[in-house]
Every structure is written in C-alpha cells, then in structure tokens.
Design a protein around this motif. Structure first.
Motif, PDB file in Angstrom:
ATOM      1  N   TRP A 122       0.736  28.829  75.209  1.00  0.00           N
ATOM      2  CA  TRP A 122       1.330  28.354  73.965  1.00  0.00           C
ATOM      3  C   TRP A 122       2.639  29.067  73.659  1.00  0.00           C
ATOM      4  CZ3 TRP A 122      -0.309  24.006  71.954  1.00  0.00           C
ATOM      5  CH2 TRP A 122      -1.631  23.610  72.188  1.00  0.00           C
ATOM      6  N   LEU A 123       2.642  30.396  73.709  1.00  0.00           N
ATOM      7  CA  LEU A 123       3.831  31.167  73.358  1.00  0.00           C
ATOM      8  C   LEU A 123       4.622  31.475  74.627  1.00  0.00           C
ATOM      9  CD1 LEU A 123       5.094  32.226  70.746  1.00  0.00           C
ATOM     10  CD2 LEU A 123       4.010  34.436  71.196  1.00  0.00           C
ATOM     11  N   ALA A 124       5.050  30.420  75.301  1.00  0.00           N
ATOM     12  CA  ALA A 124       5.817  30.544  76.533  1.00  0.00           C
ATOM     13  C   ALA A 124       7.308  30.542  76.218  1.00  0.00           C
ATOM     14  CB  ALA A 124       5.479  29.396  77.476  1.00  0.00           C
ATOM     15  N   GLY A 125       8.141  30.853  77.216  1.00  0.00           N
ATOM     16  CA  GLY A 125       9.573  30.825  77.016  1.00  0.00           C
ATOM     17  C   GLY A 125      10.066  29.443  76.640  1.00  0.00           C
ATOM     18  N   GLU A 126       9.538  28.390  77.302  1.00  0.00           N
ATOM     19  CA  GLU A 126       9.826  27.002  76.963  1.00  0.00           C
ATOM     20  C   GLU A 126       8.497  26.369  76.571  1.00  0.00           C
ATOM     21  OE1 GLU A 126      13.607  25.603  79.408  1.00  0.00           O
ATOM     22  OE2 GLU A 126      12.113  26.482  80.711  1.00  0.00           O
TER      23      GLU A 126
END
Length: 446
Positions: A126-130
C-alpha cells in the motif's frame, strides 16, 4: 528507474555477502545481472549502457543520464576489482538463479505482503513509492514484473501530476497466502489554469487475496467520483505487461480463439478490445473476470511510459520501459463525471500457468461473482484453487456491518483462513459476519 541505478549497486552487495558470509547463491545473482547488462549493451549497439532506453532523459538532463551511465560503470569496475583482488570463489559465468521459497511475509507500516512459492510470486504494497501496487507472476519470470500502481487502477484528472494517496489499510498473512484491504484517493495537481485548485478526483477500495494454492490471486476494485469532475483518462484493472528488450520485444495474447501478438519495437499506438473477460498472456499468466467485466482492453501508447516517479512532474523525461496496459474500462480523452458516479466496480483473478497446462487444456481459477441480496456494499467471489479447493472472498466495502446470505451448495462449512474460526451452513446458506470495511477469505469444506 527500471533495470539500472540501485540495481547496479547490488553487485558490491552480493560480493560482500559472498566474501563475508560465504553466500554461494551470490555468483548466480551476479551472473544473471551481468547477462542483463550485456543484453542491453547489445541492443544499444553503440557501446553505451543505457543510450536506447534513456534517450529522452538524456535530452532533458544530460547530467542525470551521465550519472546513470557512470553508476553502472562504477559498479561493474568495483565488482571486477574485488573479484581480482579478493580472489572470490565462484564463477561469474551465466547460470540460473534459484527460486527461493519465502512463505508468507508482511510489513505492517508499509502494508506490504509477500508470498513466494515454487510456481508463483504474489505481493501487495500500500505505502509503495508508486502506490499502491500488486504483483502475481510466475516465480521464474521477472520480465513480467512492473510495479507502478500495478493492479490498482489509474485515474488521471486534468493536472500534470496524478497519483494515489493512501487513506487506510489492513492485512493478514497465513500459510501460503495473504489477504489485504485498503482505500485510496486519486489526486490531480498542477493544473493549467492558475485559479484551478488541486483536486481529489475519486476514491477507491481495493481487496487483494493471494490464495494458498501457489497459483492464484483475487482482486476487487471499486472507484467512485468524489465531486463533479473532468477526468482525462480512466484505466481500471491496470495490469502492466512489460514489452521491451528484456522479454525480446514480443508478447502473445489469447482470448477464446483469438491470438494477438504485440511488438514492442513497432512503437504503434493502439487500443485493442478483447470481448469477454478472459485473457491469456504468453501462456504464462491468465486474467479472468469474476464480475463487472464484459470486455478487456490492451492499451499500447506507442512509447516507453514507465519512467521517473509520477510525483516528480517530469513527463518530458520520457520513459525507460514500455509496457502493454491491460485495462477495463479504458477511457482515453476527457469526460465529465457527476459526484458519486461509479467509475468501475469489478473483480478478477490472475493465475500463473501450471507446469502441466499443455496437457490439461483450459486452466485458471474460474472466478464467479456471487449475489449478496440485501447487501449492496458486499462483494463475493468464489474461485477454484490450483490445489483443488474452492475459495470464497467476501468483502464489505461499506461503512455498516453486513451478514450476506450465501447459498451453501454442497459445502457445509466455511473456514476463515486469515482470521480463524468457522461458519457453518444453516438452512442451506452461510451467513458470515462482515464488519464495516473488512474482508474475509474462506475455504469451502464439505
């Protein structure tokens, strides 16, 4: 950046692990990466490392391009020097890297889940770079991987910068799989008109379940307009299939009796409609609709579109990787939406090819959307696992608890894989309790 930069500096990390800890897998990793480098240099034909894929970047920032070229040169020379000086064991000759089985793993902060088996690698973050993004791939075929909000839809407003922000999420892992649920909001920023404020264009709920069958992933997506808005493009599903030099510039798609071949070198801009909700990719991956999907689209923008992070507002830097985008719907061009309008609402399965698929004919999870009378916010998908087990994914996308009635058929019990516990059939139906904004994954038992 894809296939460069940070990946280049894996070389000294591998050699350090080999020297300090005697890690005998590292020569295989090193050999695989060196083969990628040689392949790209041969494709360029001019002795440079990245001149073809980063041509547009070089035009707008010679400094950035030169930095990437020099990073690769530095990492390769470092590896060669250490091998000579330290007389490291192993060989740099090309050899296949082993497939490591991780079991199920998760990271609470980033909302990341991963399970890697002999046949399938599945992940969600969920809290990825993209953000967010998911993958479901054959474990031995990394050329099918692209992360940029993969399997999370793409909705673009009229601003130059468009991305998703995370609202909330939760996840659980279990033996051989995981289950995760979350909400995002699509943002569009840096409008043309100076008086036009940044916009939150749409909200989205996503549910993702990696079944414990080493083959299948189920995904549910629903996106709705937050306020009356103009949207420049909409691409639901958004499964990205790289079609660049690392896979030989060729992909073959099959749907029913139709065979489609796309060439990553022809730079053709096109959108191909495929009737029905079933699409096979290179005989390795299969997408099957469960509900809400009457057609699929293969969108090819005619250029490399995966490049710098979308938040950097540098579309002029071009892309470094070309991908075919599997979408539904596929809206290209501005369209006005009323507040509350449903942009898309669908569920689907992605499966990796079984080793014996050539002998068994049709393969896949055969996902089926089930009715939930009286529960308009509930989505139900049943699917057949590769392990011979029938699974049920139940999601409550709304803000109130629900207990849908589900016909039991031959099943007598639902076993909750992520939360534990069971639900027994009563009067020929199941009534699983679904708190607000939650999901459950069940194994059907007779």
């Amino acid at each position: 950046m894809r296939y460069c930069y940070c990946q280049d500096y894996a070389i000294p990390a591998w050699l350090m692990a080999l020297d300090c800890f005697g890690d005998r897998d590292c020569p295989g990793f090193e050999a695989g990466w060196l083969a990628q480098v040689r392949r790209e240099m041969a494709n360029n034909g001019d002795g440079a490392f990245l001149s073809d894929r980063c041509r547009e970047l070089a035009g707008v920032s010679p400094l950035y391009f030169t930095r990437l070229e020099s990073d690769r040169a530095a990492a390769l020379s470092m590896g060669a020097f250490w091998r000579r000086t330290l007389e490291l064991p192993g060989t740099a000759a090309e050899q296949p890297s082993p497939i490591f089985l991780t079991g199920a793993w998760s990271d609470e902060y980033h909302g990341a889940c991963l399970v890697r088996g002999a046949a399938r690698t599945a992940s969600w973050t969920w809290l990825a770079g993209e953000r967010p993004n998911g993958l479901c791939l054959p474990s031995g075929d990394s050329a099918l991987a692209e992360w940029r909000h993969n399997l999370a839809g793409e909705i673009r407003g009229l601003g130059r910068v468009n991305y998703q922000d995370l609202v909330d999420h939760r996840q659980a892992i279990f033996d051989g799989g995981f289950l995760t649920w979350g909400r995002t909001v699509f943002r569009s920023e840096k409008m043309m008109c100076e008086s036009h404020p940044d916009e939150e264009t749409a909200g989205q709920e996503i549910v993702c379940a990696a079944l414990p069958d080493d083959a299948t992933m189920l995904v549910l997506q629903r996106a709705r307009v937050l306020a009356r808005v103009d949207l420049a493009s909409v691409k639901g599903i958004f499964l990205q299939v790289p079609n660049d030099l690392f896979n030989g510039y060729r992909r073959v798609y099959r749907s029913g009796g139709r065979v489609l071949e796309t060439n990553g070198r022809d730079w053709r801009a096109e959108t191909i409609r495929v009737s029905g909700g079933r699409l096979e990719i290179d005989g390795r991956l299969l997408l099957e609709g469960a509900y809400g999907l009457d057609a699929l689209f293969i969108h090819r923008p005619g250029r490399r579109q995966v490049g710098l992070s979308v938040r950097q507002d540098r579309a002029d830097a071009g892309g470094m990787l070309l991908v075919d985008e599997i979408c539904a719907p596929c809206q290209l061009g501005r369209r006005n939406y009323d507040a509350g309008a449903v942009i898309y609402d669908h569920g689907f399965a992605i499966s990796v090819r079984p080793a014996c698929a050539g002998r068994v004919g049709r393969w896949g999870a055969r996902p089926e959307g089930l009715a939930a009378p009286g529960c308009p916010e509930v989505r139900l998908v049943a699917a057949d696992g590769r392990d011979g087990v029938r699974y049920l994914l139940a999601a409550n996308l709304g803000g109130r608890p629900a207990a849908p009635e589900i016909k039991a058929g031959e099943a007598r019990r639902l076993s909750d894989l992520a939360g534990g516990g069971t639900v027994d059939a009563a009067g020929g139906v199941f009534r699983p309790e679904l708190p607000a904004r939650t999901c459950r994954l069940f194994r059907l038992e007779k």
